[in-house]
Design a protein around this motif. Structure first.
Motif, PDB file in Angstrom:
ATOM      1  N   SER A 287       0.808  -1.219   0.000  1.00 45.68           N
ATOM      2  CA  SER A 287       0.000   0.000   0.000  1.00 45.68           C
ATOM      3  C   SER A 287       0.843   1.273   0.000  1.00 45.68           C
ATOM      4  CB  SER A 287      -0.930   0.013   1.224  1.00 45.68           C
ATOM      5  OG  SER A 287      -0.180   0.162   2.421  1.00 45.68           O
ATOM      6  N   ARG A 288       2.131   1.168   0.301  1.00 46.08           N
ATOM      7  CA  ARG A 288       2.982   2.358   0.356  1.00 46.08           C
ATOM      8  C   ARG A 288       3.361   2.868  -1.031  1.00 46.08           C
ATOM      9  NH1 ARG A 288       7.544  -0.040   4.182  1.00 46.08           N
ATOM     10  NH2 ARG A 288       7.176  -1.755   2.731  1.00 46.08           N
ATOM     11  N   LEU A 289       3.089   2.067  -2.052  1.00 44.15           N
ATOM     12  CA  LEU A 289       3.430   2.441  -3.419  1.00 44.15           C
ATOM     13  C   LEU A 289       2.180   2.852  -4.184  1.00 44.15           C
ATOM     14  CD1 LEU A 289       5.890  -0.487  -4.157  1.00 44.15           C
ATOM     15  CD2 LEU A 289       6.473   1.827  -3.426  1.00 44.15           C
ATOM     16  N   SER A 290       2.391   3.552  -5.287  1.00 45.44           N
ATOM     17  CA  SER A 290       1.270   3.986  -6.113  1.00 45.44           C
ATOM     18  C   SER A 290       0.621   2.783  -6.793  1.00 45.44           C
ATOM     19  CB  SER A 290       1.750   4.981  -7.169  1.00 45.44           C
ATOM     20  OG  SER A 290       2.622   4.350  -8.083  1.00 45.44           O
ATOM     21  N   LYS A 291      -0.548   3.006  -7.331  1.00 50.02           N
ATOM     22  CA  LYS A 291      -1.309   1.925  -7.932  1.00 50.02           C
ATOM     23  C   LYS A 291      -0.532   1.232  -9.044  1.00 50.02           C
ATOM     24  CE  LYS A 291      -5.801   0.971 -10.097  1.00 50.02           C
ATOM     25  NZ  LYS A 291      -7.087   1.563 -10.541  1.00 50.02           N
ATOM     26  N   ASP A 292       0.257   1.989  -9.802  1.00 47.47           N
ATOM     27  CA  ASP A 292       0.981   1.417 -10.941  1.00 47.47           C
ATOM     28  C   ASP A 292       2.252   0.688 -10.523  1.00 47.47           C
ATOM     29  OD1 ASP A 292      -0.907   2.434 -12.682  1.00 47.47           O
ATOM     30  OD2 ASP A 292       0.178   4.328 -12.963  1.00 47.47           O
ATOM     31  N   ASN A 293       2.738   0.937  -9.316  1.00 49.79           N
ATOM     32  CA  ASN A 293       4.041   0.391  -8.923  1.00 49.79           C
ATOM     33  C   ASN A 293       3.990  -0.511  -7.697  1.00 49.79           C
ATOM     34  OD1 ASN A 293       5.453   1.895 -10.940  1.00 49.79           O
ATOM     35  ND2 ASN A 293       5.331   3.711  -9.639  1.00 49.79           N
ATOM     36  N   ARG A 294       2.801  -0.824  -7.196  1.00 55.63           N
ATOM     37  CA  ARG A 294       2.743  -1.497  -5.906  1.00 55.63           C
ATOM     38  C   ARG A 294       2.921  -3.004  -5.973  1.00 55.63           C
ATOM     39  NH1 ARG A 294      -3.295   0.259  -4.352  1.00 55.63           N
ATOM     40  NH2 ARG A 294      -1.979   2.073  -3.934  1.00 55.63           N
ATOM     41  N   TYR A 295       3.125  -3.571  -7.172  1.00 56.54           N
ATOM     42  CA  TYR A 295       3.355  -5.014  -7.296  1.00 56.54           C
ATOM     43  C   TYR A 295       4.858  -5.287  -7.220  1.00 56.54           C
ATOM     44  CZ  TYR A 295      -1.530  -5.419  -8.628  1.00 56.54           C
ATOM     45  OH  TYR A 295      -2.901  -5.377  -8.623  1.00 56.54           O
ATOM     46  N   ILE A 296       5.257  -6.069  -6.225  1.00 51.98           N
ATOM     47  CA  ILE A 296       6.670  -6.336  -5.978  1.00 51.98           C
ATOM     48  C   ILE A 296       6.952  -7.799  -6.312  1.00 51.98           C
ATOM     49  CG2 ILE A 296       8.521  -6.231  -4.276  1.00 51.98           C
ATOM     50  CD1 ILE A 296       6.796  -4.307  -2.670  1.00 51.98           C
ATOM     51  N   PRO A 297       7.795  -8.070  -7.307  1.00 51.58           N
ATOM     52  CA  PRO A 297       8.017  -9.459  -7.729  1.00 51.58           C
ATOM     53  C   PRO A 297       9.211 -10.112  -7.023  1.00 51.58           C
ATOM     54  CG  PRO A 297       9.026  -7.981  -9.307  1.00 51.58           C
ATOM     55  CD  PRO A 297       8.427  -7.111  -8.225  1.00 51.58           C
ATOM     56  N   TYR A 298       9.121 -11.423  -6.862  1.00 51.51           N
ATOM     57  CA  TYR A 298      10.229 -12.239  -6.369  1.00 51.51           C
ATOM     58  C   TYR A 298      10.203 -13.550  -7.158  1.00 51.51           C
ATOM     59  CZ  TYR A 298       9.314  -9.450  -2.086  1.00 51.51           C
ATOM     60  OH  TYR A 298       9.066  -8.448  -1.184  1.00 51.51           O
ATOM     61  N   TYR A 299      11.362 -14.046  -7.530  1.00 52.82           N
ATOM     62  CA  TYR A 299      11.409 -15.413  -8.037  1.00 52.82           C
ATOM     63  C   TYR A 299      12.791 -15.996  -7.770  1.00 52.82           C
ATOM     64  CZ  TYR A 299      13.812 -13.657 -12.260  1.00 52.82           C
ATOM     65  OH  TYR A 299      14.692 -13.063 -13.127  1.00 52.82           O
ATOM     66  N   ASP A 300      12.834 -17.313  -7.751  1.00 54.71           N
ATOM     67  CA  ASP A 300      14.081 -18.005  -7.402  1.00 54.71           C
ATOM     68  C   ASP A 300      14.101 -19.350  -8.098  1.00 54.71           C
ATOM     69  OD1 ASP A 300      14.836 -20.344  -5.141  1.00 54.71           O
ATOM     70  OD2 ASP A 300      16.406 -18.878  -5.531  1.00 54.71           O
ATOM     71  N   GLY A 301      15.267 -19.711  -8.584  1.00 48.03           N
ATOM     72  CA  GLY A 301      15.487 -21.040  -9.134  1.00 48.03           C
ATOM     73  C   GLY A 301      16.838 -21.553  -8.675  1.00 48.03           C
ATOM     74  N   ASP A 302      16.885 -22.754  -8.131  1.00 48.79           N
ATOM     75  CA  ASP A 302      18.166 -23.291  -7.664  1.00 48.79           C
ATOM     76  C   ASP A 302      18.177 -24.803  -7.822  1.00 48.79           C
ATOM     77  OD1 ASP A 302      17.448 -24.491  -4.780  1.00 48.79           O
ATOM     78  OD2 ASP A 302      16.423 -22.565  -4.986  1.00 48.79           O
TER      79      ASP A 302
END
Length: 650
Positions: A287-302
């Protein structure tokens, strides 16, 4: 610290119950904490600015010893540390309540559902009391100053320096307080599958969601000056302030709230328990980010391979009995910089600061505010000012991409183990509070600016040196090498200030091509060919270069650590130490100690006149070393220690 008090009481209850495929457990705890401490920074500063020959242990009784109170204490500029301990107090009372509930449903041996709820509520009352500092008429009028003469053979009386400095800067007793509350709720819902597909392959999958809600409230009252030392807001000489003190802008009245919702999934495929492939993905909505930027991605492969299990003869070896290779690639989104290191996400929410303008025209909470606010509102007219930090509605999550390869080995039936890795990580759109010119009307701006790279190696060796029925001794050594570099700065800039603590000689910067971050400071004007300090040909004094210089990186390049543990029956003794090098730290104590004559630099030449070491002067358009004469009377001095920096040249 002498005189500091503290008490902590904790109560905890817990329970669990299982009904067939359903199980539940809970924990409830309450913690009460009460502290009464002095201003450690001020006390430490007063102590450091006291000559070592002063018998401070004889000056504890500042109430009855005339040489220990504010009037008779020898130092014009710094108080008796024991007076500070007795008269500047910070009292904190915390009431913390936390609860945790875990529900689990296991309908089959390979399927599991779980729900976890955690609640934390902290309520804090904080009070600061500062005693009255009213000096006697004698202290305010007496101009006698005694100090050693230049040769150290006698005492000189000097009445030209004015009265005791502190006597002209006393003040009435003051008081401020705040009530703070922090409510945090965390919920997790998970579904896990752990199933053997056949005799060779195993599959483990987890999907879930997590939710965090954090609310912070702060109510602050600055009482300013009191009529007499009865510490409450009713005993004021003016109106109570709504936030801030004379020397801080960190407190004000505000309410913050932030929420974060995350969805994630991960899967691991194992083959014969010696080869594993793992992948995960997560998205957070902040919620601290604007509507266009509030999606925070993570991914990992090992992936990892236990070679010693793949080849049984290695596991049975007498020297090497365990080998594991692993590799990983990941991308991590992050906005923790919004909260400036706080563990609570609400601290990263945008909030306004105190904007009420005081009677002296300075905003409540700003430096120099006198504790009164009768200037505004005036006759119904409000007074406001802008927040000096530019908010950025377009701030984006910073992203870190990392690659790592690791090797793990065991020797002598795992009595000796090695864990090592090499890595590279790249930061894109790093979030920083960038300093900007005051002429803009602001002092800093929140921006996505830094793009950096880190490369390094990590290695750790652990060994069991001794093992008997009752005694075990383990020893570990670890080493980390990290090399950082600023790859680019958004906007095409070559240098970016990362904030300042108000001292013109201290800054952290991101500089293109340099490690991240670096410390920049002012240096003497130097000869570009030799690096020697240039002094004035007449006075012999050096001059400060007007441009900031890179002094070194602010993070360690090398870290060497040691751990040891001794276990004797039911007793465990452990110790840890580390050595860090390859970087610079900022230490601002030098100027204070030089001012008081306690710094090591003030005794380099026996407190006698000296020529700036290894310096050069400009003569005839070129640099040269010049012989300096020593006249009977010095031409310039530095500080109360009366150290002559230079003499006329011949």
């Amino acid at each position: 610290m002498p005189g500091d008090l503290g008490r902590r009481d904790a109560f905890r209850v817990s329970g669990s119950r299982t009904y067939g495929i359903f199980s539940a457990d809970y924990t409830l705890s309450y913690t009460y904490k009460n502290t009464n401490v002095t201003n450690q920074a001020t006390t430490y500063d007063n102590l450091l600015n006291t000559p070592s020959f002063i018998p401070l242990s004889q000056l504890k009784d500042w109430k009855n010893n005339k040489f220990a109170n504010i009037n008779g204490y020898f130092n014009d500029y710094y108080d008796n540390p024991y007076w500070t301990i007795g008269n500047v107090r910070y009292k904190t009372r915390d009431n913390a309540l936390s609860g945790n509930m875990h529900l689990q449903l296991k309908p089959t041996s390979w399927l599991n559902f779980s729900y976890r709820l955690a609640l934390t509520n902290l309520n804090r009352k904080y009070e600061n009391t500062n005693a009255d500092k009213t000096y006697s008429n004698y202290s305010q009028a007496n101009t006698h100053l005694y100090f050693s003469n230049y040769d150290g053979t006698g005492v000189v009386l000097d009445s030209s320096q004015g009265t005791k400095y502190n006597a002209a800067h006393g003040g009435q007793a003051s008081y401020y307080m705040y009530n703070f509350s922090n409510f945090l709720i965390t919920q997790d819902l998970l579904a896990t599958v752990d199933h053997s597909l056949n005799k060779d392959f195993n599959l483990k999958v987890t999907v879930g969601t997590t939710y965090i809600d954090n609310q912070i409230n702060n109510t602050y009252i600055n009482a300013g000056s009191l009529f007499f030392p009865v510490y409450n807001v009713n005993n004021l000489t003016g109106s109570a302030g709504l936030g801030g003190t004379n020397n801080t802008t960190t407190q004000s009245n505000y309410t913050e709230e932030a929420r974060r919702l995350g969805y994630f999934g991960e899967a691991t495929v194992g083959y014969r328990n010696w080869a594993f492939l793992h992948g995960s993905y997560r998205t957070d909505i902040d919620s601290r980010l604007s509507k266009d930027n509030r999606y925070i991605p993570y991914y990992d492969g090992d992936a990892s391979v236990v070679i010693s299990d793949m080849i049984p003869s290695i596991a049975n070896g007498k020297i090497v009995n365990f080998i594991k290779l692993r590799g990983a690639h990941s991308l991590t989104g992050n906005v923790s910089a919004l909260a400036s290191g706080s563990p609570y996400i609400a601290d990263g929410a945008y909030k306004t600061v105190g904007s009420l303008v005081g009677v002296n025209g300075i905003a409540v909470g700003a430096a120099g505010y006198n504790g009164n606010s009768v200037g505004f509102p005036y006759n119904g007219l409000g007074g406001f000012q802008l927040n000096t930090t530019i908010a950025n509605p377009n701030i984006k999550p910073e992203k870190v991409t990392e690659n790592e390869i690791g090797l793990e080995m065991g020797f002598l039936q795992n009595r000796i183990s090695l864990v090592s890795a090499i890595y590279e990580s790249k930061l894109k759109d790093g979030i920083v509070y960038a300093t900007i010119p005051n002429s803009s009307g602001f002092t800093q701006a929140l921006v996505n600016a830094a793009n950096t790279r880190n490369r390094g190696i990590e290695a750790e060796i652990k060994a069991t040196l001794l093992k008997t029925a009752n005694l075990t001794w383990n020893l570990g050594v670890n080493y980390t090498y990290n090399e950082s570099k600023v790859i680019s700065i958004n906007g095409g800039q070559k240098s970016l200030g990362l904030g300042t603590n108000g001292n013109q000689n201290t800054n952290a910067y991101a500089v293109l091509g340099q490690p991240f971050p670096v410390i920049e400071a002012y240096d003497w004007v130097r000869d570009s060919a030799t690096g020697k300090v240039i002094v004035d040909a007449t006075s012999g004094n050096p001059s400060r270069d007007p441009n900031l210089k890179v002094m070194g990186q602010a993070t360690p390049k090398h870290i060497l650590g040691f751990t040891t543990t001794v276990i004797y029956k039911n007793w465990t003794f452990s110790a840890t130490a580390d050595y860090r090098t390859g970087y610079k730290i900022l230490n601002q104590i030098g100027s204070s100690m030089d001012f008081s004559g306690n710094g090591w630099t003030t005794a380099l030449t026996g407190r006698q006149r000296f020529v700036f070491p290894n310096s050069v002067v400009m003569q005839g358009g070129s640099m040269s070393t010049t012989r300096i004469s020593r006249p009977a009377t010095p031409t310039s001095t530095f500080g109360p220690a009366c150290i002559t920096l230079s003499m006329p040249t011949t």
